[in-house]
Scaffold this motif. Structure first.
Motif, mmCIF file in Angstrom:
data_model
loop_
_atom_site.group_PDB
_atom_site.id
_atom_site.type_symbol
_atom_site.label_atom_id
_atom_site.label_comp_id
_atom_site.label_asym_id
_atom_site.label_seq_id
_atom_site.Cartn_x
_atom_site.Cartn_y
_atom_site.Cartn_z
ATOM 1 N N SER A 1 0.882 -1.280 0.162
ATOM 2 C CA SER A 1 0.026 0.106 -0.031
ATOM 3 C C SER A 1 0.656 1.334 0.231
ATOM 4 O O SER A 1 0.313 2.376 0.008
ATOM 5 C CB SER A 1 -0.986 0.190 0.974
ATOM 6 N N ASP A 2 2.185 1.096 -0.080
ATOM 7 C CA ASP A 2 3.007 2.370 -0.235
ATOM 8 C C ASP A 2 3.628 2.296 -1.524
ATOM 9 O O ASP A 2 4.615 3.218 -1.667
ATOM 10 C CB ASP A 2 3.896 2.631 0.847
ATOM 11 N N ASP A 3 3.065 1.607 -2.432
ATOM 12 C CA ASP A 3 3.669 1.533 -4.013
ATOM 13 C C ASP A 3 2.375 2.190 -4.703
ATOM 14 O O ASP A 3 1.291 2.554 -4.286
ATOM 15 C CB ASP A 3 3.880 0.058 -4.282
ATOM 16 N N THR A 4 2.728 2.271 -6.225
ATOM 17 C CA THR A 4 1.901 2.696 -6.976
ATOM 18 C C THR A 4 2.130 1.763 -8.215
ATOM 19 O O THR A 4 3.163 1.236 -8.398
ATOM 20 C CB THR A 4 2.056 4.246 -7.521
ATOM 21 N N MET A 5 0.943 1.639 -9.084
ATOM 22 C CA MET A 5 1.149 1.041 -10.269
ATOM 23 C C MET A 5 0.842 2.006 -11.528
ATOM 24 O O MET A 5 0.121 2.902 -11.393
ATOM 25 C CB MET A 5 -0.048 -0.013 -10.274
ATOM 26 N N LYS A 6 1.639 1.647 -12.678
ATOM 27 C CA LYS A 6 1.303 2.406 -13.890
ATOM 28 C C LYS A 6 0.006 2.254 -14.404
ATOM 29 O O LYS A 6 -0.537 1.010 -14.096
ATOM 30 C CB LYS A 6 2.540 2.003 -14.980
ATOM 31 N N PRO A 7 -0.575 3.157 -15.094
ATOM 32 C CA PRO A 7 -1.944 3.108 -15.570
ATOM 33 C C PRO A 7 -2.372 1.962 -16.487
ATOM 34 O O PRO A 7 -3.440 1.469 -16.525
ATOM 35 C CB PRO A 7 -2.111 4.524 -15.976
ATOM 36 N N PHE A 8 -1.308 1.412 -16.960
ATOM 37 C CA PHE A 8 -1.533 0.178 -17.978
ATOM 38 C C PHE A 8 -1.017 -1.054 -17.569
ATOM 39 O O PHE A 8 -1.174 -2.263 -18.144
ATOM 40 C CB PHE A 8 -0.602 0.697 -19.353
ATOM 41 N N ALA A 9 -0.638 -1.118 -16.338
ATOM 42 C CA ALA A 9 -0.171 -2.201 -15.658
ATOM 43 C C ALA A 9 -1.170 -3.421 -15.577
ATOM 44 O O ALA A 9 -0.908 -4.647 -15.961
ATOM 45 C CB ALA A 9 0.089 -1.976 -14.214
ATOM 46 N N LEU A 10 -2.471 -3.321 -15.335
ATOM 47 C CA LEU A 10 -3.396 -4.437 -15.227
ATOM 48 C C LEU A 10 -3.704 -4.852 -16.766
ATOM 49 O O LEU A 10 -3.969 -5.897 -16.980
ATOM 50 C CB LEU A 10 -4.954 -3.997 -14.581
ATOM 51 N N GLU A 11 -3.693 -3.904 -17.483
ATOM 52 C CA GLU A 11 -4.019 -4.242 -18.975
ATOM 53 C C GLU A 11 -2.842 -5.179 -19.605
ATOM 54 O O GLU A 11 -3.221 -6.241 -20.148
ATOM 55 C CB GLU A 11 -3.929 -2.898 -19.816
ATOM 56 N N ARG A 12 -1.732 -4.712 -19.236
ATOM 57 C CA ARG A 12 -0.538 -5.772 -19.730
ATOM 58 C C ARG A 12 -0.493 -7.059 -18.990
ATOM 59 O O ARG A 12 -0.315 -8.071 -19.645
ATOM 60 C CB ARG A 12 0.810 -4.935 -19.440
ATOM 61 N N ILE A 13 -0.822 -7.032 -17.564
ATOM 62 C CA ILE A 13 -0.981 -8.381 -16.996
ATOM 63 C C ILE A 13 -2.287 -9.218 -17.592
ATOM 64 O O ILE A 13 -2.088 -10.333 -17.918
ATOM 65 C CB ILE A 13 -1.069 -8.271 -15.640
ATOM 66 N N HIS A 14 -3.311 -8.547 -17.940
ATOM 67 C CA HIS A 14 -4.465 -9.201 -18.812
ATOM 68 C C HIS A 14 -4.064 -9.676 -20.059
ATOM 69 O O HIS A 14 -4.322 -10.854 -20.141
ATOM 70 C CB HIS A 14 -5.715 -8.041 -18.822
ATOM 71 N N GLU A 15 -3.243 -9.111 -20.700
ATOM 72 C CA GLU A 15 -2.738 -9.517 -22.051
ATOM 73 C C GLU A 15 -1.976 -10.692 -21.714
ATOM 74 O O GLU A 15 -1.793 -11.745 -22.601
ATOM 75 C CB GLU A 15 -1.996 -8.375 -22.779
ATOM 76 N N ALA A 16 -0.951 -10.819 -20.969
ATOM 77 C CA ALA A 16 -0.045 -12.068 -20.737
ATOM 78 C C ALA A 16 -0.940 -13.032 -20.367
ATOM 79 O O ALA A 16 -0.496 -14.406 -20.975
ATOM 80 C CB ALA A 16 0.913 -11.354 -19.548
ATOM 81 N N PHE A 17 -1.929 -12.924 -19.626
ATOM 82 C CA PHE A 17 -2.747 -14.138 -19.047
ATOM 83 C C PHE A 17 -3.439 -14.398 -20.411
ATOM 84 O O PHE A 17 -3.527 -15.924 -20.584
ATOM 85 C CB PHE A 17 -3.853 -13.779 -17.967
ATOM 86 N N SER A 18 -4.030 -13.624 -21.332
ATOM 87 C CA SER A 18 -4.909 -14.061 -22.199
ATOM 88 C C SER A 18 -4.051 -14.677 -23.431
ATOM 89 O O SER A 18 -4.707 -15.490 -24.378
ATOM 90 C CB SER A 18 -5.570 -12.716 -23.087
ATOM 91 N N HIS A 19 -2.736 -14.293 -23.619
ATOM 92 C CA HIS A 19 -2.123 -15.109 -24.787
ATOM 93 C C HIS A 19 -1.326 -16.040 -24.337
ATOM 94 O O HIS A 19 -0.504 -16.796 -25.045
ATOM 95 C CB HIS A 19 -1.177 -13.943 -25.342
#
Length: 187
Positions: A100-118
């Motif tokens: 909870s003291d970190d941040t995520m780049k705005p596209f992080a979940l999208e990229r992880i989703h792509e990795a799982f999808s492919h």
């Protein structure tokens, strides 16, 4: 595919709002953020409660202070109870442990989703940036595991989450059904 983001919160009142805003700004929006207030003695729990009133995807759990791994296990048990018996049997749930003291780049979940999808896989290990005062000090790219196939999920869980350089939970995304029910908080 839905992401379940688990984040223990303990005395991070100066960081938790920025952390949550980085999650809410994701380009992939099908997620639930579960914040576990681990008995904070500052205003962290109150801030989490206020943030949860602004977005229905935020869930706040409060518990007595028992430490980081106990808070992660608490969130995981909640998640398994809520989603493991889901009537949406075709839905895939991806669990990501965050700090909870970190941040995520705005596209992080999208990229992880792509990795799982492919890629037919149970886990994605992703890179991160080490920053200080909003300046990137070093970028750590995701690294592949040795070319060993581990078919026993419990052995994989121990190998990847407990042994070696992959032991940090916050840089992994895992299928909910691939996570064993065992309590690893003693590690």
């Amino acid at each position: 595919m839905k992401f379940i983001l688990l984040a223990p919160v303990y005395n991070v009142e100066n960081y938790v709002d920025k952390f949550v805003q980085s999650i809410l700004s994701q380009t992939f929006s099908d997620f639930e953020l579960i914040l576990v207030d681990d008995g904070s003695t500052d205003r962290s729990g109150t801030i989490c409660d206020l943030l949860s009133k602004t977005d229905r995807r935020i869930v706040v759990l409060h518990k007595k202070h028992e430490g980081l791994m106990a808070a992660r296990q608490y969130a995981l048990r909640y998640t398994k109870m809520k989603y493991a018996q889901s009537s949406e049997t075709t839905q895939q749930y991806i669990v990501i442990n965050l700090d909870s003291d970190d941040t995520m780049k705005p596209f992080a979940l999208e990229r992880i989703h792509e990795a799982f999808s492919h890629n037919p896989c149970d886990m994605v290990i992703y890179g991160y940036d080490r920053t200080q005062n909003n300046k990137v000090l070093h970028t750590y790219e995701r690294q592949g595991l040795p070319s060993t196939i581990i078919s026993d999920r419990r052995k994989l869980y121990v190998k990847v989450l407990i042994e070696g350089g992959y032991s940090t939970l916050w840089r992994k995304a895992m299928l909910l059904q691939a996570i064993p029910d065992e309590d690893y908080s003693s590690y």
